[in-house]
Design a protein around this motif. Sequence first.
Motif, PDB file in Angstrom:
ATOM      1  N   THR A  64       0.818  -1.206   0.000  1.00 46.68           N
ATOM      2  CA  THR A  64       0.000   0.000   0.000  1.00 46.68           C
ATOM      3  C   THR A  64       0.852   1.256   0.000  1.00 46.68           C
ATOM      4  O   THR A  64       2.006   1.255   0.437  1.00 46.68           O
ATOM      5  CB  THR A  64      -0.918   0.034   1.239  1.00 46.68           C
ATOM      6  N   ALA A  71      -3.542   4.155  -2.116  1.00 51.19           N
ATOM      7  CA  ALA A  71      -3.328   3.330  -3.311  1.00 51.19           C
ATOM      8  C   ALA A  71      -2.744   2.003  -2.867  1.00 51.19           C
ATOM      9  O   ALA A  71      -2.252   1.857  -1.739  1.00 51.19           O
ATOM     10  CB  ALA A  71      -2.386   4.014  -4.297  1.00 51.19           C
ATOM     11  N   THR A 124      -1.632  -2.376  -4.335  1.00 59.05           N
ATOM     12  CA  THR A 124      -1.661  -3.455  -5.318  1.00 59.05           C
ATOM     13  C   THR A 124      -1.578  -4.778  -4.592  1.00 59.05           C
ATOM     14  O   THR A 124      -0.894  -4.900  -3.563  1.00 59.05           O
ATOM     15  CB  THR A 124      -0.505  -3.340  -6.330  1.00 59.05           C
ATOM     16  N   ALA A 175      -5.162  -0.240  -7.599  1.00 61.40           N
ATOM     17  CA  ALA A 175      -6.168   0.821  -7.456  1.00 61.40           C
ATOM     18  C   ALA A 175      -5.596   1.986  -6.667  1.00 61.40           C
ATOM     19  O   ALA A 175      -4.728   1.808  -5.805  1.00 61.40           O
ATOM     20  CB  ALA A 175      -7.428   0.292  -6.766  1.00 61.40           C
ATOM     21  N   ALA A 176      -6.101   3.172  -6.975  1.00 65.13           N
ATOM     22  CA  ALA A 176      -5.739   4.384  -6.230  1.00 65.13           C
ATOM     23  C   ALA A 176      -7.001   5.223  -6.053  1.00 65.13           C
ATOM     24  O   ALA A 176      -7.831   5.337  -6.967  1.00 65.13           O
ATOM     25  CB  ALA A 176      -4.679   5.189  -6.980  1.00 65.13           C
ATOM     26  N   SER A 177      -7.153   5.797  -4.882  1.00 60.39           N
ATOM     27  CA  SER A 177      -8.259   6.713  -4.634  1.00 60.39           C
ATOM     28  C   SER A 177      -8.012   8.021  -5.383  1.00 60.39           C
ATOM     29  O   SER A 177      -6.942   8.224  -5.971  1.00 60.39           O
ATOM     30  CB  SER A 177      -8.374   6.991  -3.127  1.00 60.39           C
ATOM     31  N   GLY A 220      -5.044   9.427  -3.995  1.00 56.69           N
ATOM     32  CA  GLY A 220      -3.864   8.691  -4.435  1.00 56.69           C
ATOM     33  C   GLY A 220      -3.440   9.060  -5.836  1.00 56.69           C
ATOM     34  O   GLY A 220      -2.241   9.171  -6.131  1.00 56.69           O
ATOM     35  N   ARG A 221      -4.427   9.297  -6.704  1.00 51.41           N
ATOM     36  CA  ARG A 221      -4.091   9.722  -8.073  1.00 51.41           C
ATOM     37  C   ARG A 221      -3.506  11.130  -8.062  1.00 51.41           C
ATOM     38  O   ARG A 221      -2.565  11.432  -8.801  1.00 51.41           O
ATOM     39  CB  ARG A 221      -5.332   9.650  -8.967  1.00 51.41           C
ATOM     40  N   LEU A 251       1.016   5.714  -7.317  1.00 53.13           N
ATOM     41  CA  LEU A 251       1.301   4.408  -7.899  1.00 53.13           C
ATOM     42  C   LEU A 251       2.716   4.280  -8.462  1.00 53.13           C
ATOM     43  O   LEU A 251       3.369   3.248  -8.227  1.00 53.13           O
ATOM     44  CB  LEU A 251       0.256   4.060  -8.967  1.00 53.13           C
TER      45      LEU A 251
END
Length: 311
Positions: A218, A227, A229, A244-246, A249-250, A255
């Motif tokens: 994370t 975020a 994987t 995935a990323a919130s 997170g983006r 990532l």
Amino acid sequence: MEVTRYTPDKASQWDAFVRSAKNATFLHLRGYLDYHSDRFADNSLIFRRNGKAIALLPANRVDNTLFSHQGLTYGGFLTQAAHFGMEDMMEVGDALKAYVAETGIDTLVYKPVPHIYHTYPAEEDLYLMFRLKAQIATSGLSSVIDIENRAPFNENAKRAVKHATAQGVAIEQSTDFAAFWKILSEVLHKRHGVAPVHTIDEIEMLHKRFPEQIRLYTATCNGEIVAGTVLYDTGRVAHTQYIAASEQGRSLKALPLLFKRILENECRGNRYFDFGISTENGGLTLNTGLDRQKYGMGGRGVVYNSYIVKF
């Protein structure tokens, strides 16, 4: 040659063969295959010559179609390096044709194990598909990094790493699957209108069964997961089963930093890092943004084909 269906009393024999096969992974062990036995009618096959197993086919059946296997990213004939060559595969193919004729199966949908997962060359099955007049049913383009010969991050990815680092994003291995599943579920629902293939209960159960092979990493900011994987580590390949990323997170560009740290610190025993496919609709649509992001981190193309055979 004898073909028999797998039954639970053969689990230990099945798993022993999988562990010695040249193209099998932990996904082919019964502890993984059977977790979704309520959703798929198992029709896995064991091919024996003179009583000794020489090939396995993880499979399920729907009506008159045999799938290899709908619950797996890849299925395919599993074979061993020693004492198995192309003539043996042709004999297995003949035995399969006799089996489907006896059982009313008229179609095979076949998903071979991609070559990056092989511990020894194992593409005899692809030649068999040609001989069976198979047609390509789907084609997925995955982005893969050769860890021993990594392509560098491009400038966009490098800038993202610097940005995330400056914002205090921290990377760690975690067991908080529930928090990550909340982000993952929201992203998949918003973008694609779907849920994760695994429920939170299923992924936690599988992690308990395979704690070394199924791992969560994370990215956090101020203690909050933004975020992550889920890695499936087969030994030869580390594969991102979920990414995935919130929104936060983006915005933080978490990532690229997450994957930089994983590639540098968590993949020393792996040959390849597989980001997974960037295609949709059976390969007819390329998600160019996703492919571009993986390309920026060094990913290059490996094709995941599936085949259809009419008997």
